[in-house]
Design a protein around this motif. Structure first.
Motif, mmCIF file in Angstrom:
data_model
loop_
_atom_site.group_PDB
_atom_site.id
_atom_site.type_symbol
_atom_site.label_atom_id
_atom_site.label_comp_id
_atom_site.label_asym_id
_atom_site.label_seq_id
_atom_site.Cartn_x
_atom_site.Cartn_y
_atom_site.Cartn_z
ATOM 1 N N GLN A 193 12.537 47.894 62.902
ATOM 2 C CA GLN A 193 13.632 48.769 63.323
ATOM 3 C C GLN A 193 13.243 50.251 63.395
ATOM 4 O OE1 GLN A 193 16.585 47.586 60.348
ATOM 5 N NE2 GLN A 193 17.573 46.280 61.873
ATOM 6 N N PRO A 194 12.187 50.562 64.123
ATOM 7 C CA PRO A 194 11.821 51.984 64.266
ATOM 8 C C PRO A 194 12.916 52.755 65.003
ATOM 9 C CG PRO A 194 10.573 50.623 65.804
ATOM 10 C CD PRO A 194 11.302 49.680 64.907
ATOM 11 N N GLN A 195 13.072 54.010 64.631
ATOM 12 C CA GLN A 195 14.032 54.888 65.277
ATOM 13 C C GLN A 195 13.299 55.729 66.322
ATOM 14 O OE1 GLN A 195 17.471 54.808 64.255
ATOM 15 N NE2 GLN A 195 16.570 52.989 63.289
ATOM 16 N N VAL A 196 13.918 55.897 67.485
ATOM 17 C CA VAL A 196 13.294 56.661 68.565
ATOM 18 C C VAL A 196 14.289 57.676 69.111
ATOM 19 C CG1 VAL A 196 12.144 56.571 70.806
ATOM 20 C CG2 VAL A 196 11.860 54.681 69.203
ATOM 21 N N ILE A 197 13.830 58.905 69.292
ATOM 22 C CA ILE A 197 14.624 59.908 69.981
ATOM 23 C C ILE A 197 13.753 60.510 71.078
ATOM 24 C CG2 ILE A 197 16.124 60.461 68.037
ATOM 25 C CD1 ILE A 197 14.420 62.904 67.472
ATOM 26 N N ALA A 198 14.385 61.011 72.114
ATOM 27 C CA ALA A 198 13.655 61.660 73.203
ATOM 28 C C ALA A 198 14.462 62.844 73.702
ATOM 29 C CB ALA A 198 13.396 60.676 74.347
ATOM 30 N N GLU A 199 13.759 63.838 74.190
ATOM 31 C CA GLU A 199 14.422 65.063 74.613
ATOM 32 C C GLU A 199 13.650 65.686 75.771
ATOM 33 O OE1 GLU A 199 14.874 69.121 72.243
ATOM 34 O OE2 GLU A 199 16.152 67.552 71.385
ATOM 35 N N ALA A 200 14.370 66.109 76.770
ATOM 36 C CA ALA A 200 13.735 66.775 77.907
ATOM 37 C C ALA A 200 13.484 68.240 77.569
ATOM 38 C CB ALA A 200 14.614 66.673 79.140
ATOM 39 N N LEU A 201 12.272 68.686 77.829
ATOM 40 C CA LEU A 201 11.942 70.105 77.698
ATOM 41 C C LEU A 201 12.230 70.766 79.047
ATOM 42 C CD1 LEU A 201 10.694 72.557 76.250
ATOM 43 C CD2 LEU A 201 8.463 71.761 77.031
ATOM 44 N N ILE A 202 13.231 71.629 79.057
ATOM 45 C CA ILE A 202 13.647 72.285 80.296
ATOM 46 C C ILE A 202 13.067 73.692 80.355
ATOM 47 C CG2 ILE A 202 15.601 73.024 81.697
ATOM 48 C CD1 ILE A 202 15.419 70.004 81.341
ATOM 49 N N GLN A 203 12.407 74.003 81.457
ATOM 50 C CA GLN A 203 11.943 75.359 81.695
ATOM 51 C C GLN A 203 12.523 75.857 83.019
ATOM 52 O OE1 GLN A 203 7.646 75.464 81.293
ATOM 53 N NE2 GLN A 203 7.759 75.230 79.082
ATOM 54 N N THR A 204 12.315 77.118 83.298
ATOM 55 C CA THR A 204 12.870 77.708 84.510
ATOM 56 C C THR A 204 11.782 78.433 85.287
ATOM 57 O OG1 THR A 204 13.406 79.881 83.584
ATOM 58 C CG2 THR A 204 15.005 78.117 83.216
ATOM 59 N N SER A 205 12.127 78.780 86.526
ATOM 60 C CA SER A 205 11.180 79.531 87.355
ATOM 61 C C SER A 205 10.839 80.870 86.714
ATOM 62 C CB SER A 205 11.766 79.741 88.752
ATOM 63 O OG SER A 205 13.095 80.224 88.667
ATOM 64 N N ASP A 206 11.765 81.427 85.933
ATOM 65 C CA ASP A 206 11.542 82.722 85.280
ATOM 66 C C ASP A 206 10.814 82.600 83.948
ATOM 67 O OD1 ASP A 206 12.751 84.273 87.242
ATOM 68 O OD2 ASP A 206 14.749 84.018 86.382
ATOM 69 N N ASP A 207 10.861 81.436 83.334
ATOM 70 C CA ASP A 207 10.377 81.307 81.968
ATOM 71 C C ASP A 207 9.724 79.944 81.769
ATOM 72 O OD1 ASP A 207 9.871 81.652 79.301
ATOM 73 O OD2 ASP A 207 11.956 81.514 78.650
ATOM 74 N N ASN A 208 8.414 79.880 81.983
ATOM 75 C CA ASN A 208 7.684 78.629 81.785
ATOM 76 C C ASN A 208 6.234 78.949 81.423
ATOM 77 O OD1 ASN A 208 5.879 78.331 84.370
ATOM 78 N ND2 ASN A 208 7.915 78.927 85.142
ATOM 79 N N ASP A 209 5.518 77.919 81.028
ATOM 80 C CA ASP A 209 4.140 78.110 80.559
ATOM 81 C C ASP A 209 3.100 77.578 81.538
ATOM 82 O OD1 ASP A 209 4.547 75.395 80.352
ATOM 83 O OD2 ASP A 209 3.977 75.241 78.239
ATOM 84 N N LEU A 210 3.473 77.341 82.788
ATOM 85 C CA LEU A 210 2.582 76.661 83.719
ATOM 86 C C LEU A 210 1.379 77.519 84.130
ATOM 87 C CD1 LEU A 210 5.213 74.830 85.949
ATOM 88 C CD2 LEU A 210 3.778 73.860 84.142
ATOM 89 N N GLN A 211 1.580 78.800 84.321
ATOM 90 C CA GLN A 211 0.440 79.657 84.673
ATOM 91 C C GLN A 211 -0.542 79.737 83.500
ATOM 92 O OE1 GLN A 211 1.057 83.383 86.716
ATOM 93 N NE2 GLN A 211 3.050 82.755 87.509
ATOM 94 N N TRP A 212 -0.007 79.947 82.308
ATOM 95 C CA TRP A 212 -0.861 80.037 81.113
ATOM 96 C C TRP A 212 -1.621 78.732 80.882
ATOM 97 C CZ3 TRP A 212 -0.366 77.056 76.619
ATOM 98 C CH2 TRP A 212 -1.236 77.431 75.571
#
Length: 246
Positions: free
Chosen positions: A175-194
């Motif tokens: 009976q393992p417990q599982v949670i999941a969550e979407a990490l939401i970023q925006t065009s103004d604030d994200n880490d894709l360039q870095w």
């Protein structure tokens, strides 16, 4: 709107697991000790946290930046932990299983270092991207795909998040417990360039981008797209799983 910090989901997961003061915790694949230090604050001075990693350079950073009186760092392969380690109340790992060639075998090995009733808890990423904002931010979506393609080319399991529940059942954690969550970023604030800058060499080595790929041009195009389109998108999906040893 600011995207979530890298530890937000981790802290919620550790709270759900109910780690308490005085517990003895193992942080596997601890790297620079970020999660190790979070755990040390939770278990307090009466608790103990051991961070383990096979990369000595990362452990040196951990010892310099994320040390405390209740923390010990050891250099070891997670498949071959020292037999003399005393059993733990909780074993934790963040984004480590996806990079292991035999994740199930690792979990099976770690289970024997748990006390009866001890908790096995892992946070992993999963390349579930619903395409939210894709039509407005195609270059951002391309950047996300390049990151996942690089991890996959290096042998990483980019969909391990969805496999964690069955993996726990297969090693005898009921009976393992599982949670999941979407990490939401925006065009103004994200880490894709870095992140692209950090992974550029790896992307070229694995032929995810051409050798003449220009980081400066990439950044300029991304910035222009961000100015033209204001949109939010799914950057990542975080999965957390935990269960008790019988």
């Amino acid at each position: 709107m600011r995207h979530q910090g890298r530890n937000d989901f981790t802290l919620r997961l550790l709270e759900a697991v109910n780690i308490q003061e005085g517990m003895r915790v193992l942080d596997v694949g601890c790297a620079t000790g970020e999660v190790t230090h979070l755990l040390s604050e939770i278990v307090g001075v009466s608790g103990e946290v051991i961070g383990v990693d096979m990369n000595e350079q990362l452990l040196d950073i951990a010892k310099a930046n994320n040390n405390a009186d209740n923390i010990e760092y050891i250099n070891s392969d997670v498949y071959q932990l020292p037999d003399e380690l005393e059993p733990f109340d909780v074993i934790v790992g963040r984004r480590i299983l996806m990079y292991l060639p035999e994740a199930k075998a690792c979990l099976q090995n770690l289970k024997r270092f748990l006390k009866p009733g001890g908790i096995l808890c892992f946070q992993e990423s999963d390349a579930i991207n619903g395409g939210a904002g894709a039509h407005q931010l195609p270059l951002h979506q391309q950047a996300i795909q390049r990151i996942w393609d690089t991890v996959a080319a290096e042998g990483g399991d980019i969909h391990i998040g969805q496999k964690l529940y069955m993996m726990y059942l297969n090693i005898g954690i009921p009976q393992p417990q599982v949670i999941a969550e979407a990490l939401i970023q925006t065009s103004d604030d994200n880490d894709l360039q870095w992140l692209t800058e950090m992974m550029e060499t790896r992307m070229k080595q694995n032929e995810i981008v051409n050798q003449d790929f220009s980081l400066e041009t990439f950044k300029a195009n991304m910035s222009h797209e961000a100015q033209e389109a204001q949109a939010a998108f799914i950057r990542d999906m975080a999965f957390g799983v935990w269960g008790r040893k019988e």
